[in-house]
Design an enzyme around this catalytic site. Sequence first.
Site, PDB file in Angstrom:
ATOM      1  N   GLY A  11       3.222  -8.679  15.231  1.00 36.79           N
ATOM      2  CA  GLY A  11       3.290 -10.063  14.767  1.00 36.79           C
ATOM      3  C   GLY A  11       3.270 -11.017  15.945  1.00 36.79           C
ATOM      4  O   GLY A  11       3.881 -10.750  16.966  1.00 36.79           O
ATOM      5  N   ARG A  21       0.476 -15.999  30.467  1.00 41.37           N
ATOM      6  CA  ARG A  21       0.130 -16.854  31.616  1.00 41.37           C
ATOM      7  C   ARG A  21       0.868 -16.387  32.870  1.00 41.37           C
ATOM      8  O   ARG A  21       0.283 -16.290  33.961  1.00 41.37           O
ATOM      9  CB  ARG A  21       0.512 -18.293  31.267  1.00 41.37           C
ATOM     10  CG  ARG A  21       0.398 -19.295  32.380  1.00 41.37           C
ATOM     11  CD  ARG A  21       0.719 -20.662  31.799  1.00 41.37           C
ATOM     12  NE  ARG A  21       0.783 -21.711  32.800  1.00 41.37           N
ATOM     13  CZ  ARG A  21       1.881 -22.036  33.471  1.00 41.37           C
ATOM     14  NH1 ARG A  21       2.999 -21.367  33.280  1.00 41.37           N
ATOM     15  NH2 ARG A  21       1.856 -23.035  34.344  1.00 41.37           N
ATOM     16  N   ARG A  72      -2.804  -5.331  13.898  1.00 39.68           N
ATOM     17  CA  ARG A  72      -2.153  -4.046  13.646  1.00 39.68           C
ATOM     18  C   ARG A  72      -3.295  -3.032  13.593  1.00 39.68           C
ATOM     19  O   ARG A  72      -4.329  -3.294  13.002  1.00 39.68           O
ATOM     20  CB  ARG A  72      -1.367  -4.105  12.343  1.00 39.68           C
ATOM     21  CG  ARG A  72      -0.410  -5.299  12.345  1.00 39.68           C
ATOM     22  CD  ARG A  72       0.759  -5.128  11.442  1.00 39.68           C
ATOM     23  NE  ARG A  72       1.447  -6.400  11.224  1.00 39.68           N
ATOM     24  CZ  ARG A  72       2.550  -6.779  11.868  1.00 39.68           C
ATOM     25  NH1 ARG A  72       3.114  -5.999  12.761  1.00 39.68           N
ATOM     26  NH2 ARG A  72       3.108  -7.940  11.611  1.00 39.68           N
ATOM     27  N   ASP A 103       8.897  -3.964  18.151  1.00 38.25           N
ATOM     28  CA  ASP A 103       9.307  -2.574  18.364  1.00 38.25           C
ATOM     29  C   ASP A 103       8.194  -1.575  18.037  1.00 38.25           C
ATOM     30  O   ASP A 103       8.057  -0.556  18.701  1.00 38.25           O
ATOM     31  CB  ASP A 103      10.611  -2.244  17.626  1.00 38.25           C
ATOM     32  CG  ASP A 103      10.511  -2.416  16.138  1.00 38.25           C
ATOM     33  OD1 ASP A 103       9.588  -3.128  15.680  1.00 38.25           O
ATOM     34  OD2 ASP A 103      11.333  -1.830  15.416  1.00 38.25           O
ATOM     35  N   THR A 126       8.613 -10.994  19.689  1.00 39.98           N
ATOM     36  CA  THR A 126       8.766 -11.031  18.231  1.00 39.98           C
ATOM     37  C   THR A 126       9.829 -12.072  17.874  1.00 39.98           C
ATOM     38  O   THR A 126      10.808 -12.220  18.603  1.00 39.98           O
ATOM     39  CB  THR A 126       9.179  -9.648  17.669  1.00 39.98           C
ATOM     40  OG1 THR A 126       9.596  -9.810  16.310  1.00 39.98           O
ATOM     41  CG2 THR A 126      10.324  -9.019  18.440  1.00 39.98           C
ATOM     42  N   ASP A 128      11.723 -11.738  15.461  1.00 36.15           N
ATOM     43  CA  ASP A 128      12.784 -11.024  14.731  1.00 36.15           C
ATOM     44  C   ASP A 128      14.038 -10.745  15.571  1.00 36.15           C
ATOM     45  O   ASP A 128      15.085 -10.458  15.012  1.00 36.15           O
ATOM     46  CB  ASP A 128      12.257  -9.683  14.202  1.00 36.15           C
ATOM     47  CG  ASP A 128      11.089  -9.862  13.254  1.00 36.15           C
ATOM     48  OD1 ASP A 128      10.944 -10.970  12.713  1.00 36.15           O
ATOM     49  OD2 ASP A 128      10.319  -8.904  13.049  1.00 36.15           O
ATOM     50  N   ASP A 130      14.751  -8.143  17.201  1.00 40.79           N
ATOM     51  CA  ASP A 130      15.223  -6.838  16.726  1.00 40.79           C
ATOM     52  C   ASP A 130      15.062  -5.719  17.756  1.00 40.79           C
ATOM     53  O   ASP A 130      15.118  -4.542  17.416  1.00 40.79           O
ATOM     54  CB  ASP A 130      14.473  -6.451  15.429  1.00 40.79           C
ATOM     55  CG  ASP A 130      12.972  -6.371  15.626  1.00 40.79           C
ATOM     56  OD1 ASP A 130      12.476  -6.754  16.703  1.00 40.79           O
ATOM     57  OD2 ASP A 130      12.274  -5.932  14.689  1.00 40.79           O
ATOM     58  N   ARG A 172      12.612  -9.067   9.437  1.00 39.57           N
ATOM     59  CA  ARG A 172      12.452  -7.661   9.000  1.00 39.57           C
ATOM     60  C   ARG A 172      13.801  -7.044   8.659  1.00 39.57           C
ATOM     61  O   ARG A 172      14.562  -7.617   7.937  1.00 39.57           O
ATOM     62  CB  ARG A 172      11.724  -6.861  10.070  1.00 39.57           C
ATOM     63  CG  ARG A 172      10.256  -7.213  10.145  1.00 39.57           C
ATOM     64  CD  ARG A 172       9.487  -5.958  10.352  1.00 39.57           C
ATOM     65  NE  ARG A 172       8.071  -6.220  10.543  1.00 39.57           N
ATOM     66  CZ  ARG A 172       7.233  -5.346  11.043  1.00 39.57           C
ATOM     67  NH1 ARG A 172       7.671  -4.168  11.447  1.00 39.57           N
ATOM     68  NH2 ARG A 172       5.972  -5.613  11.138  1.00 39.57           N
ATOM     69  N   ALA A 187      25.328 -23.164   7.843  1.00 40.17           N
ATOM     70  CA  ALA A 187      25.291 -22.579   6.494  1.00 40.17           C
ATOM     71  C   ALA A 187      26.693 -22.142   6.058  1.00 40.17           C
ATOM     72  O   ALA A 187      27.497 -21.709   6.886  1.00 40.17           O
ATOM     73  CB  ALA A 187      24.353 -21.383   6.486  1.00 40.17           C
TER      74      ALA A 187
END
Length: 319
Positions: A11, A21, A72, A103, A126, A128, A130, A172, A187
């Site tokens: 992604g 760069r 992908r 990952d 990413t 995420d 993660d 994810r 929140a």
Amino acid sequence: LKSIGVLTSGGDSPGMNAALRAVVRTALFEGVKVWGIYNGYRGLLDEEMEEMTSRSVSDIIQRGGTILGTARCKRFMTEEGRMQAYENMKKRGIEGLVIIGGDGSLRGATQLSLETGVPIVGLPGTIDNDVWGTDYTIGCDTAANTIIDAINKLRDTASSHNRIAVVEVMGRHCGWLAMLAGIAGGAEFILVPEEEYNLDDICSGIIKSYEQGRRYSLIVVAEGVGSSLDIGKYIEEKTNMDVRVSVLGHIQRGGSPSVRDRVKASQLGEKAALALIAGQSDVVFGFNQGKVVAIDLHDAITNKKHMNDEFIRLAKQLN
Ligand code: ATP
């Protein structure tokens, strides 16, 4: 090494261009040739690559996405595919690779290094956040800022209508992005896969806060938790209040990278290029408590990232 390649895979994320760069300019400064490989591993297989100059990466630090493109690629999941990729590199004299991706991309890189001995340096690209071993991945800050912007707007309308706003964010299987954005967005509840929650308790908490004069509620849900639509429906039935669910989707991946993403991606890009040129391999560069760290590539892909306990505590404390 005298000639290296760089690609972005998986992604896209804001800041990949800043990293690219930095890799290109650092390599050129060191007198090393650098090849830009287009569309991730697919470009390595289909020979979509060209030698980069300093100008190739002009005017990109402010752009989201990746100018190299990403993809992908199923063929790269096979040993045959990876051997083909290796042959294509050899043909051009490319001796090592910088892989910027999530990952999955780092997992692919490990396989290539294992089977061919090609030196690989990874950068966690990413939104995420993660990747194990680093508390930062390229793009997560911009994505969190995009989410905050959406949350601010949803708050306005939720408060005007006395509604409950449920916001589903990406990540994810990982709740980091939701946690960061949830804390920064104030929140009331943040639901992440790493921490158990009880929807009935949340519903009674909401009812109680309305009784005490609250005008609206904001709940951030990480996509890894499950369907936010189902969660919204359940809350609506239980509380008898108006609920609106917003799934933010791909908007979170785009946009001009934040200052933090540009600077950190530049730092990581420089480190990656220097390490690869010096002959290092199977290492991923990330950040830990503000400092650049080198993580073993194998560890990065085999260990599961833990949620920061301090964030979980803080989120509960402040809601
Ligand atoms: P993001 O987390 O942002 O989605 P990612 O890097 O995890 O990014 P993936 O789609 O999982 O995205 O992986 C990108 C590509 O890496 C895959 O399409 C494939 O070509 C390669 N890849 C992933 N896992 C493996 C693996 N186990 N072996 C070989 N190649 C792999």
